[in-house]
Design a protein around this motif. Structure first.
Motif, PDB file in Angstrom:
ATOM      1  N   ASP A  22      60.152  77.171 246.409  1.00 52.32           N
ATOM      2  CA  ASP A  22      60.522  76.230 245.347  1.00 52.32           C
ATOM      3  C   ASP A  22      60.198  77.095 245.056  1.00 52.32           C
ATOM      4  N   CYS A  23      59.028  77.513 243.960  1.00 50.56           N
ATOM      5  CA  CYS A  23      58.737  77.727 242.686  1.00 50.56           C
ATOM      6  C   CYS A  23      59.443  79.681 242.072  1.00 50.56           C
ATOM      7  N   VAL A  24      58.858  80.204 243.258  1.00 48.65           N
ATOM      8  CA  VAL A  24      59.071  82.024 243.059  1.00 48.65           C
ATOM      9  C   VAL A  24      60.583  81.873 244.036  1.00 48.65           C
ATOM     10  N   ARG A  25      61.356  82.017 243.300  1.00 44.67           N
ATOM     11  CA  ARG A  25      62.775  82.666 244.479  1.00 44.67           C
ATOM     12  C   ARG A  25      63.098  81.901 245.581  1.00 44.67           C
ATOM     13  N   GLN A 136      54.914  78.273 235.239  1.00 49.10           N
ATOM     14  CA  GLN A 136      55.640  77.965 234.287  1.00 49.10           C
ATOM     15  C   GLN A 136      57.232  78.470 235.729  1.00 49.10           C
ATOM     16  N   ASN A 137      57.646  77.931 236.248  1.00 46.33           N
ATOM     17  CA  ASN A 137      58.286  77.911 236.860  1.00 46.33           C
ATOM     18  C   ASN A 137      58.437  76.196 237.828  1.00 46.33           C
ATOM     19  N   CYS A 138      57.112  75.971 238.417  1.00 42.28           N
ATOM     20  CA  CYS A 138      56.852  74.242 238.205  1.00 42.28           C
ATOM     21  C   CYS A 138      57.192  73.489 236.844  1.00 42.28           C
ATOM     22  N   ASN A 139      56.906  74.021 235.782  1.00 45.80           N
ATOM     23  CA  ASN A 139      56.985  73.617 234.260  1.00 45.80           C
ATOM     24  C   ASN A 139      58.887  73.478 234.022  1.00 45.80           C
ATOM     25  N   ARG A 140      59.658  74.177 234.827  1.00 45.11           N
ATOM     26  CA  ARG A 140      60.702  74.389 234.186  1.00 45.11           C
ATOM     27  C   ARG A 140      61.577  73.249 235.158  1.00 45.11           C
ATOM     28  N   SER A 141      60.792  73.049 236.709  1.00 45.58           N
ATOM     29  CA  SER A 141      61.630  71.681 237.357  1.00 45.58           C
ATOM     30  C   SER A 141      61.361  70.447 236.996  1.00 45.58           C
ATOM     31  N   ALA A 150      55.647  62.649 235.486  1.00 45.41           N
ATOM     32  CA  ALA A 150      55.568  63.887 235.135  1.00 45.41           C
ATOM     33  C   ALA A 150      54.712  64.610 236.317  1.00 45.41           C
ATOM     34  N   ALA A 151      53.022  64.152 236.346  1.00 39.96           N
ATOM     35  CA  ALA A 151      52.105  64.574 237.150  1.00 39.96           C
ATOM     36  C   ALA A 151      52.245  64.614 238.016  1.00 39.96           C
ATOM     37  N   HIS A 152      53.112  63.317 238.633  1.00 31.90           N
ATOM     38  CA  HIS A 152      53.756  62.980 240.131  1.00 31.90           C
ATOM     39  C   HIS A 152      55.088  64.297 240.403  1.00 31.90           C
TER      40      HIS A 152
END
Length: 171
Positions: A22-25, A136-141, A150-152
């Motif tokens: 989910d976080c990488v492509r 970074q990808n998780c942060n964008r989500s 947000a922590a959840h």
């Protein structure tokens, strides 16, 4: 296949290292094939040796947070809980912030992710770059403004990656 000890000594840092799909492509990959250590030891061996130090930091923060939030001492693990209570979401936030993995803007702290990944992998540049990219990808989500929510959401992103990689971690 991952050594059994890794599954029992898991840490939030390893979760960050294993954030995938989910976080990488949207494609999975085998970290054992791309994470090459500097020496002759396999990366998993290095990680198994280093994880207890990080795990103790997380466990210590968790104990403090459980007291602060007045939760039962035998609080259930929250890694794969899809519908935690509001207090449990706040426990996730507290632990992530005590370990400095989550910053004041309710995002993953990339400097801390880099530091902890470097500690666990003996400064493996590929592992550091991968973990920072995934963070970074998780942060964008993250869409929540509320710190506990947000922590959840961060926890859910991490949990999905672990499940896809058959990693059984508990925190």
């Amino acid at each position: 296949m991952m050594p059994p000890m890794l599954a029992t000594t898991g840490s939030l840092l390893l979760m960050l290292l294993l954030l995938q799909t989910d976080c990488v492509r949207g494609q999975g990959f085998d970290l054992t094939k791309i994470l090459v250590s500097r020496g002759t030891e396999p990366i998993w061996t290095v990680m198994v040796r280093q994880l207890p130090h990080v795990q103790e930091m997380i466990d210590s923060g968790r104990r403090e947070c459980i007291k602060e939030l007045k939760l039962p001492k035998e609080q259930r693990p929250l890694m794969k809980v899809s519908n935690p209570s509001e207090k449990e979401k706040c426990l996730i936030e507290c632990v992530l912030k005590k370990t400095k993995i989550m910053d004041d803007k309710n995002k993953l702290n990339l400097a801390q992710v880099e530091k902890l990944t470097g500690l666990v992998t003996q400064d493996n540049k590929m592992a550091i770059a991968l973990s920072c990219s995934m963070a970074q990808n998780c942060n964008r989500s993250i869409s929540a403004q509320n710190p506990c929510e947000a922590a959840h959401q961060l926890n859910q992103c991490i949990s999905r990656q672990l499940e896809r990689n058959n990693v059984k971690l508990i925190w």
